[in-house]
Design a protein around this motif. Structure first.
Motif, PDB file in Angstrom:
ATOM      1  N   ASN A  86       0.707  -1.087  -0.100  1.00 59.52           N
ATOM      2  CA  ASN A  86       0.054  -0.033   0.010  1.00 59.52           C
ATOM      3  C   ASN A  86       0.806   1.374  -0.173  1.00 59.52           C
ATOM      4  O   ASN A  86       0.339   2.330   0.545  1.00 59.52           O
ATOM      5  CB  ASN A  86      -0.939   0.123   1.251  1.00 59.52           C
ATOM      6  CG  ASN A  86      -2.034   0.983   1.069  1.00 59.52           C
ATOM      7  OD1 ASN A  86      -2.721   1.183   0.008  1.00 59.52           O
ATOM      8  ND2 ASN A  86      -2.495   1.618   2.004  1.00 59.52           N
ATOM      9  N   ILE A  87       1.823   1.357  -0.627  1.00 57.78           N
ATOM     10  CA  ILE A  87       2.933   2.394  -0.770  1.00 57.78           C
ATOM     11  C   ILE A  87       2.567   2.906  -2.237  1.00 57.78           C
ATOM     12  O   ILE A  87       3.261   2.610  -3.283  1.00 57.78           O
ATOM     13  CB  ILE A  87       4.406   1.953  -0.721  1.00 57.78           C
ATOM     14  CG1 ILE A  87       4.554   1.127   0.633  1.00 57.78           C
ATOM     15  CG2 ILE A  87       5.306   3.304  -0.747  1.00 57.78           C
ATOM     16  CD1 ILE A  87       6.189   0.729   0.748  1.00 57.78           C
ATOM     17  N   LEU A  88       1.365   3.570  -2.195  1.00 53.60           N
ATOM     18  CA  LEU A  88       0.675   3.914  -3.371  1.00 53.60           C
ATOM     19  C   LEU A  88       1.599   4.975  -4.253  1.00 53.60           C
ATOM     20  O   LEU A  88       1.858   4.668  -5.615  1.00 53.60           O
ATOM     21  CB  LEU A  88      -0.683   4.614  -3.199  1.00 53.60           C
ATOM     22  CG  LEU A  88      -1.445   3.573  -2.588  1.00 53.60           C
ATOM     23  CD1 LEU A  88      -2.704   4.296  -2.417  1.00 53.60           C
ATOM     24  CD2 LEU A  88      -1.840   2.328  -3.432  1.00 53.60           C
ATOM     25  N   GLU A  89       2.136   5.962  -3.873  1.00 52.18           N
ATOM     26  CA  GLU A  89       2.891   6.958  -4.536  1.00 52.18           C
ATOM     27  C   GLU A  89       4.174   6.365  -5.176  1.00 52.18           C
ATOM     28  O   GLU A  89       4.237   6.646  -6.443  1.00 52.18           O
ATOM     29  CB  GLU A  89       3.213   8.365  -3.556  1.00 52.18           C
ATOM     30  CG  GLU A  89       2.141   9.008  -3.211  1.00 52.18           C
ATOM     31  CD  GLU A  89       1.361   8.449  -1.826  1.00 52.18           C
ATOM     32  OE1 GLU A  89       1.641   7.321  -1.317  1.00 52.18           O
ATOM     33  OE2 GLU A  89       0.528   9.227  -1.479  1.00 52.18           O
ATOM     34  N   GLU A  90       4.826   5.395  -4.597  1.00 50.18           N
ATOM     35  CA  GLU A  90       6.090   4.974  -4.931  1.00 50.18           C
ATOM     36  C   GLU A  90       5.524   4.055  -5.981  1.00 50.18           C
ATOM     37  O   GLU A  90       6.339   3.687  -7.190  1.00 50.18           O
ATOM     38  CB  GLU A  90       6.858   4.345  -3.820  1.00 50.18           C
ATOM     39  CG  GLU A  90       8.203   3.824  -4.689  1.00 50.18           C
ATOM     40  CD  GLU A  90       9.026   3.068  -3.545  1.00 50.18           C
ATOM     41  OE1 GLU A  90      10.305   2.540  -3.625  1.00 50.18           O
ATOM     42  OE2 GLU A  90       8.891   3.480  -2.085  1.00 50.18           O
ATOM     43  N   GLY A  91       4.611   3.243  -5.733  1.00 49.49           N
ATOM     44  CA  GLY A  91       4.099   1.949  -6.603  1.00 49.49           C
ATOM     45  C   GLY A  91       3.623   2.671  -7.842  1.00 49.49           C
ATOM     46  O   GLY A  91       3.948   2.273  -9.044  1.00 49.49           O
ATOM     47  N   VAL A  92       3.152   3.671  -8.032  1.00 52.93           N
ATOM     48  CA  VAL A  92       2.805   4.703  -9.266  1.00 52.93           C
ATOM     49  C   VAL A  92       3.994   5.182 -10.088  1.00 52.93           C
ATOM     50  O   VAL A  92       3.957   5.077 -11.253  1.00 52.93           O
ATOM     51  CB  VAL A  92       1.842   5.814  -8.847  1.00 52.93           C
ATOM     52  CG1 VAL A  92       1.608   6.870 -10.111  1.00 52.93           C
ATOM     53  CG2 VAL A  92       0.372   5.584  -8.486  1.00 52.93           C
ATOM     54  N   VAL A  93       4.915   5.575  -9.279  1.00 49.16           N
ATOM     55  CA  VAL A  93       6.226   6.136  -9.891  1.00 49.16           C
ATOM     56  C   VAL A  93       6.823   4.911 -10.448  1.00 49.16           C
ATOM     57  O   VAL A  93       7.295   4.963 -11.919  1.00 49.16           O
ATOM     58  CB  VAL A  93       7.120   6.929  -9.029  1.00 49.16           C
ATOM     59  CG1 VAL A  93       8.343   6.805  -9.675  1.00 49.16           C
ATOM     60  CG2 VAL A  93       6.421   7.948  -8.351  1.00 49.16           C
TER      61      VAL A  93
END
Length: 973
Positions: free
Chosen positions: A603-610
């Protein structure tokens, strides 16, 4: 050359023709699709209706392509489309050079098509693009007869095009013989799903009524029948137009009374033919229609003049019809009657002549047809190489279902091992073990998992069977694809224990077993097996794929076992390994799983999106843009949606959809975009995407059905259609089995919310549905206890929503809504947090307590909803605030004062606008219309209207001129 059947009037079908025009032409705009499937018994007039409708569509300016599905089991992939294109090309004149070039380019593409990294999905997109060039902006109508015999590839193409993924103004008109759609016929399930869509109609063509029967018979006879004859004709024909015409013509020709059976009518007509015409009719009956003129000449061995006269006689006797591409029997009933009139030796001789003629004309050679005729001629040795060639041709076009059928025919022709058939021409035909290998793999690819396993068992018993270890690995792969995880696990373990297992095979088996255990939720076992796979792979040179796969399983395992840093380290090392080796699929796989790890369990969304967006750029460089890039962009879109960056998510999904993906990739992206439309309140766009997803899923893909139904329920609730929302949720719980506690929890929340909304609207509440939903919620809670902490956290958020929704049925509990706010704030998911704040405020106001707290909650929720562009949520917040006399802005500031204060604080009057709204406003300032802005930004005109409304509301203006002035005043120099 046409039969006089064409001169008979079309009786009793005027309403059907009007319906077809309305559904397929008048009601279909640019970029839209529609379909009508006409079903009915044999002889009811489906083919005639299609022909008449096609002529009228052409007269109305549409481009009409007409094809017929073959009535033999070994037709080639996309046969009806190829046939339709060849027919159309033959009709074009020199004045249509551009269109002819487009048609021939598409036909050449079929001839040159080879399997590539993007597979069958790329073929569908290329076919769609070719049809777009052929249509040249005109409405395109694809007319298909005898759809009950459609090949799987054509069926997939139809679903792809009808879903709107082909960017065509397309209509499909198809006829299906009703009696053929029995049992487990694949088209039956597809039609059942398509019936749910507004863009699709299924028309059941009934026989004529008594008046229509008498009208048709009178037209054939040239006058009305007597009462007794009319009664007899009505009783014997049952209103079937084909039978009515046949019996009426017998009366016209002076027969004494009506024939006892229709079979006798046909046989009497055949017996009345000249000898040469008699031979022609039987030859066509034995052939694969349409039978080309040159081929009929070779089979009948009649001189040209005599053949033409014989064909004319058969047409005059209403047994044969002719088109540019060959001859057909007037109706399949004729073939069924004539099939019993030839001796076995006569039938074999006819099929032999067909096969010999096809063999002597390589330019016209159709391997599937050649195999068909050699087989029925009793020549398995000659049929075998043709069947193998047909299977290879089908695989080249990614038609694995057809390839499976051809390989199966080849196995039948080869006979049992002891009686194997050697090729008659001494060619190189695969031995039986090789045939079994190909047949099993084709069955696996087309989803026939039971058949694949059965063929594999036979391969294991063959004299030259592969080693035991290789068989175990393949069997495990097939079992896993069939959803039989336990036996698949056992097979992988047998492979690892096999004495003949090489080091590479052990590494492969261990890596796949680790992945399987991961899907089973056995994270500790998955990690242990992944470590074993990595140790084995380290001993084998070039085992990058095994390393990447095992590292993915190990990374997930470690993350689920409370060590996220270790899991991430393993995945990143796997990515480095893949990059160094340079194999595109391994690099793509590593990026995909790393992005899934970050946006999923961690659930580390910002890094996952990057990571997802960086990976998308990388795999595009490696030539895998249409598959892995779209998957990564789908992950990025969903992550951006969850963190509240909706405008950016809209850009990403628009970029991904430019690849024209198909299958599961298209479904993922359409669902991601639909989430945005539902949030924005763009009902038309959301509904269109849901229709497209439902169309694609008519061909399979059950794992996406629950997200589809969840979105449909959410959309229905914003429309105030609680009944539709309830139906969608109940369908999801009843028709779809899923072990994914996350998507089940979201579905249950929508179900309980629908009942709460119904209660709030003073509509009826389904107490049985509420009880069932609460039971499912409890079951989800129990199952999630065994999941990893991140999964438990997300499920816990939905369960908090569920518990709070239930409280709305008998007095909403603000404490439960406060708990939901905390749950979603902690996860940084702004939309459900804003929704929970709205409900908490509503509960406080209902109890007339802590109104100041309620006002604060409403303002916080409104700020988030406005920032997202979530118009339905904003509207509901405004409605409650107005009713409760709560101001949604800071107390004591007028609208004008707020604008000035905001400008002073931020130095920018546009600070409250999202990035997407700034783009829209910039285009408004250029003087562009909503339609023009939509075309520039690749989003719908309606969505632009929603954005413009948000901009006006935030800037406190009423006109585009006022909004443009603010933009020009604040734009950067």
């Amino acid at each position: 050359m046409a039969s006089d059947v064409d001169l008979a009037p079309l009786v009793g079908r005027a309403d059907h023709l009007a319906t077809l025009r309305s559904a397929l032409l008048d009601g279909v705009g640019p970029g839209q699709t529609a379909a009508v499937f006409v079903t009915g018994e044999s002889g009811v007039g489906k083919t005639r209706l299609l022909r008449e409708a096609g002529d009228r569509f052409r007269a109305g300016g549409a481009l009409v392509l007409t094809g017929t599905c073959l009535d033999i089991g070994d037709s080639s992939p996309l046969h009806p489309l190829l046939q339709a294109l060849r027919r159309f090309d033959a009709e074009l004149t020199a004045s249509h050079a551009r269109t002819s070039s487009a048609v021939r380019g598409l036909l050449q593409m079929f001839a040159a098509e080879t399997a590539g990294p993007d597979g069958a999905g790329a073929l569908l997109e290329r076919v769609s693009r070719g049809l777009h060039l052929v249509a040249q902006g005109r409405p395109l109508v694809l007319v298909l007869d005898d759809l009950q015999w459609v090949d799987r590839s054509t069926r997939q193409l139809l679903l792809y095009l009808l879903a709107g993924l082909g960017d065509l103004q397309l209509s499909v008109l198809a006829a299906v013989r009703a009696e053929s759609l029995q049992g487990a016929h694949p088209l039956r399930r597809v039609l059942t799903e398509l019936r749910r869509l507004r863009s699709v109609r299924v028309v059941d063509l009934a026989p004529l009524d008594r008046a229509g029967t008498e009208q048709l018979s009178a037209a054939v006879l040239g006058g009305p029948l007597g009462a007794e004859a009319a009664e007899s004709l009505w009783q014997r024909s049952g209103g079937n137009p084909f039978v009515v015409e046949e019996l009426a013509r017998d009366l016209r020709e002076g027969r004494d009374g009506l024939s006892e059976t229709l079979r006798e009518v046909f046989l009497a007509r055949v017996d009345a033919l000249p000898q040469a015409a008699h031979a022609v009719v039987h030859a066509v009956a034995a052939g694969v229609e349409p039978v080309a003129h040159w081929l009929l000449a070779e089979v009948t061995r009649l001189p040209e003049g005599e053949l033409i006269e014989a064909v004319r006689a058969a047409v005059a006797h209403r047994l044969l019809v002719g088109d540019d591409d060959g001859y057909r029997l007037r109706h399949r009933l004729v073939a069924e009657v004539l099939a019993h009139e030839l001796l076995p030796a006569e039938r074999s001789a006819l099929h032999r002549r067909y096969a010999e003629a096809l063999t002597m004309a390589p330019a016209e050679l159709h391997q599937a047809r050649l195999a068909h005729h050699w087989r029925l001629a009793g020549e398995p040795a000659r049929a075998l190489p043709a069947a193998v060639a047909a299977a290879q041709e089908a695989e080249r076009l990614h038609g694995y279902a057809e390839a499976h059928r051809h390989w199966s025919v080849a196995l039948q022709l080869a006979g049992p091992p002891a009686a194997g058939v050697a090729p008659a021409d001494g060619g190189l035909t695969p031995d039986r073990a090789e045939l079994l290998r190909h047949a099993a793999e084709a069955a696996h690819h087309c989803g026939e998992h039971a058949r694949a396993l059965s063929l594999l068992e036979e391969l294991a018993d063959a004299e030259d069977a592969p080693p035991a270890c290789a068989l175990h690995i393949r069997r495990a792969r097939y079992l896993a694809a069939a959803g039989r995880s336990a036996p698949a696990e056992a097979e992988y373990r047998r492979a690892l224990a096999a004495a003949d297992c090489t080091s590479r095979e052990r590494a492969t088996a261990a890596a796949h077993l680790a992945e399987l255990l991961l899907h089973l939720g056995r994270y500790a076992d998955a990690g242990e097996r992944a470590r074993e796979a990595l140790e084995l792979a380290a001993e084998v040179e070039g085992s990058v794929s095994e390393v990447v796969l095992a590292s993915m399983a190990l990374g997930f395992s470690e993350a689920y076992l409370e060590d996220p840093d270790a899991g991430l380290a393993v995945m990143r090392e796997a990515l480095d390994t893949a990059e160094r080796a340079g194999r595109p699929e391994d690099v793509a796989c590593a990026y995909l799983h790393l992005a899934e790890l970050l946006t999923g369990p961690l659930n580390i969304l910002e890094e996952g999106v990057v990571v997802a967006r960086r990976g998308a750029e990388r795999v595009a460089e490696l030539g895998l843009g249409r598959t892995y890039e779209t998957r990564l962009l789908a992950i990025a879109t969903n992550g951006l949606f969850r963190v509240g960056q909706w405008a950016e998510a809209e850009k990403v999904v628009a970029a991904a959809l430019r690849h024209r993906p198909s299958g599961a990739d298209a479904v993922e992206l359409l669902l991601a975009r639909c989430r945005l439309w539902v949030g924005y309140g763009d009902i038309e766009a959301a509904d269109r995407d849901l229709e497209a997803v439902a169309t694609v899923l008519a061909g399979g893909g059950a794992r996406h059905v629950i997200p589809l139904l969840t979105l449909r329920a959410g959309l229905a609730m914003w429309q105030g259609r609680h009944d539709l929302a309830r139906q969608a949720v109940q369908r999801g719980l009843t028709e779809v089995r899923s072990d994914d506690v996350g998507i089940l929890a979201a579905l249950v929340w929508h179900g309980l919310r629908a009942e709460a909304e119904a209660h709030a609207a003073r509509a009826s509440v389904d107490t049985t549905a509420v009880r069932r939903l609460r039971e499912v919620a409890e079951r989800v809670a129990r199952k999630s206890e065994h999941a990893a902490r991140p999964v438990r956290d997300v499920v816990g958020g939905f369960l908090a929503l569920c518990e709070a929704e239930v409280s709305r049925l008998d007095g909403s509990d603000p404490q439960l809504w406060a708990r939901s706010v905390t749950e979603w704030d902690r996860r940084h998911h702004p939309y459900p947090a804003a929704y929970s704040r709205l409900r908490q405020a509503e509960a406080l106001l209902a109890r007339r307590t802590r109104t100041a707290t309620a006002g604060k909650l409403l303002r916080e929720a409104y700020q988030v909803a406005q920032g997202l562009g979530a118009e339905p949520l904003s509207t509901e917040i405004r409605t409650l605030a107005t009713r409760a006399r709560v101001t949604l802005e800071e107390r004591g500031a007028s609208a004008e004062g707020r604008s000035v204060a905001g400008a002073e604080l931020s130095g920018d009057e546009l600070a409250m606008l999202t990035a997407r709204e700034r783009e829209v406003l910039a285009a408004v300032a250029e003087g562009l219309t909503n339609k023009e802005i939509g075309q520039r930004l690749f989003i719908s005109e309606r969505t632009i209207g929603v954005h413009v409304s948000h901009i006006f509301d935030k800037l406190q203006v009423r006109t585009r001129v006022q909004a443009s002035a603010i933009f020009l005043r604040n734009r950067p120099e």
